[in-house]
Design an enzyme around this catalytic site. Structure first.
Site, PDB file in Angstrom:
ATOM      1  N   LYS A  79       0.871  -1.375  -0.009  1.00  0.00           N
ATOM      2  CA  LYS A  79       0.170  -0.115  -0.131  1.00  0.00           C
ATOM      3  C   LYS A  79       1.172   1.194   0.090  1.00  0.00           C
ATOM      4  O   LYS A  79       0.481   1.964  -0.930  1.00  0.00           O
ATOM      5  CB  LYS A  79      -0.776   0.233   1.208  1.00  0.00           C
ATOM      6  CG  LYS A  79      -2.411  -1.122   0.952  1.00  0.00           C
ATOM      7  CD  LYS A  79      -2.925  -1.304   2.258  1.00  0.00           C
ATOM      8  CE  LYS A  79      -3.901  -2.668   2.246  1.00  0.00           C
ATOM      9  NZ  LYS A  79      -4.366  -3.217   3.436  1.00  0.00           N
TER      10      LYS A  79
ATOM     11  N   GLN B  78      -4.571  -1.297   9.056  1.00  0.00           N
ATOM     12  CA  GLN B  78      -4.827  -2.967   8.529  1.00  0.00           C
ATOM     13  C   GLN B  78      -5.448  -3.524   9.223  1.00  0.00           C
ATOM     14  O   GLN B  78      -4.970  -4.027  10.954  1.00  0.00           O
ATOM     15  CB  GLN B  78      -3.267  -3.249   8.324  1.00  0.00           C
ATOM     16  CG  GLN B  78      -3.272  -4.919   8.070  1.00  0.00           C
ATOM     17  CD  GLN B  78      -3.658  -4.019   6.182  1.00  0.00           C
ATOM     18  OE1 GLN B  78      -3.849  -3.162   5.643  1.00  0.00           O
ATOM     19  NE2 GLN B  78      -3.837  -5.620   6.111  1.00  0.00           N
TER      20      GLN B  78
ATOM     21  N   ASP C 163     -11.079   2.766   3.774  1.00  0.00           N
ATOM     22  CA  ASP C 163     -11.180   1.141   3.102  1.00  0.00           C
ATOM     23  C   ASP C 163     -13.535   1.333   2.939  1.00  0.00           C
ATOM     24  O   ASP C 163     -13.739  -0.194   2.707  1.00  0.00           O
ATOM     25  CB  ASP C 163     -11.502   0.347   4.166  1.00  0.00           C
ATOM     26  CG  ASP C 163      -9.541  -0.380   4.720  1.00  0.00           C
ATOM     27  OD1 ASP C 163      -9.786  -0.945   3.150  1.00  0.00           O
ATOM     28  OD2 ASP C 163      -9.009  -0.467   6.264  1.00  0.00           O
TER      29      ASP C 163
HETATM   30  N1  GUN Z   1      -7.067  -6.892   5.817  1.00  0.00           N
HETATM   31  C1  GUN Z   1      -7.183  -7.713   4.873  1.00  0.00           C
HETATM   32  N2  GUN Z   1      -7.827  -6.675   3.933  1.00  0.00           N
HETATM   33  C2  GUN Z   1      -7.689  -5.357   4.469  1.00  0.00           C
HETATM   34  C3  GUN Z   1      -8.706  -4.030   4.421  1.00  0.00           C
HETATM   35  O1  GUN Z   1      -8.660  -4.487   2.625  1.00  0.00           O
HETATM   36  N3  GUN Z   1      -7.985  -3.498   4.696  1.00  0.00           N
HETATM   37  C4  GUN Z   1      -7.728  -3.471   5.709  1.00  0.00           C
HETATM   38  N4  GUN Z   1      -7.703  -2.765   6.387  1.00  0.00           N
HETATM   39  N5  GUN Z   1      -7.249  -4.818   6.681  1.00  0.00           N
HETATM   40  C5  GUN Z   1      -7.570  -5.650   5.358  1.00  0.00           C
END
Ligand code: GUN
Length: 283
Positions: free
Chosen positions: A51, A95, A118
């Site tokens: 990311k 996350q 998200d």
């Molecule tokens: N953990 C697995 N997929 C995601 C996601 O799309 N966003 C976040 N914040 N954590 C994750």
């Protein structure tokens, strides 16, 4: 048969964002994403690194908060509150999964809905449900882009769409997005009676169950568009989807591979949400 190339479509979206971000910079606006990682889960570390790399590629500023696994919920909520109040932060991403002593729901709900890139906050889920502007969960938003860009001559309007899986992050928002695209939507799940027959009706089938190779050709109508959201590991450690690719690709009109289908789209759509956050924040 069209093989829908998620890697290429994801790269295309990121390149479009890079251009638009340059234009924002000329107006003095810098898109900023704050990324919070708690603990040292190796998979989460990889996701967070990817990311941050995507931010760098597009030209966003990213702020990184890597907190120890024993961080208290109170401390984490304090950080989220601080970032909510900062005018130089457009998006906040915590996350998941979080360590067991932290209530994920409380953390998600602490993030300002206007910085929730998200799309997990109940306010954003509600906005999606009633057709208001908001942030949409990245994976289902990516599926829509895969179909629109990967099958440009295919019109979703009026089509029978069967989604297999009803999770809050994929199945449910996927149903709402498909409805917004004027599909006729069925959400099937582990308790659905005669799942094969239900799936066989679909012009578009979206598999998000988390069972390796569950969708065989017996579930698929000839000429269907098949989107595989599953990410599973076989016994020998290979990545595979929910769809038996080798046999389903022989009858589908279009299909996404795993890896290289839906997977790369999630980050592209996260980056798109960050851009939207900055636009809304500055208007
Ligand atoms: N953990 C697995 N997929 C995601 C996601 O799309 N966003 C976040 N914040 N954590 C994750």
């Amino acid at each position: 048969m069209t093989l829908i190339d998620g890697k290429a479509i994801s790269a295309q979206i990121k390149d479009e964002l890079k251009v638009k971000t340059g234009e924002l910079k000329d107006k003095g606006i810098e898109v900023t994403l704050a990324v919070i990682l708690v603990g040292e889960d190796p998979a989460s570390q990889v996701y967070v690194r990817n990311k941050k790399r995507a931010c760098e590629y597009i030209g966003y500023r990213s702020l990184s908060y890597e907190l120890p696994a024993d961080t208290t919920q109170e401390k984490l909520l304090e950080l989220v509150e601080e970032l909510n109040g900062r005018d130089d932060v457009d998006g906040i991403l915590v996350q998941m999964p979080l360590p067991k002593h932290i209530d994920e729901k409380a953390v998600i709900e602490a993030i300002s809905p206007d910085k929730d890139v998200d799309g997990f906050h109940p306010v954003n889920v509600g906005r999606l449900c009633i057709g208001e502007e908001g942030f949409v969960s990245c994976t289902p938003a990516g599926v829509i882009q895969l179909i629109k860009r990967g099958c440009p001559d295919f019109d979703i309007t009026g089509k029978e769409c069967v989604i297999v899986g009803r999770s809050n992050i994929v199945g449910k928002p996927m149903a709402l997005l498909m409805l917004r695209e004027n599909a006729t939507v069925t959400v099937a799940h582990s308790r659905t009676a005669d799942l094969k027959a239900v799936c066989k009706r679909a012009d578009i089938i979206i598999a998000a169950v988390g069972k390796a190779g569950m969708i065989t050709k017996d579930y698929v109508k000839e000429g269907a568009v098949v989107i595989d959201v599953g990410i599973n590991r076989t016994e020998d450690g290979k990545l595979c989807g929910d769809v038996k690719f080798d046999e389903v690709s022989e009858i589908a009109a279009a299909i996404t591979p795993v890896p290289g289908g839906v997977g790369p789209m999630t980050i592209a759509m996260l980056m798109n949400n960050c851009y939207e956050a900055a636009i809304r924040h500055n208007r």
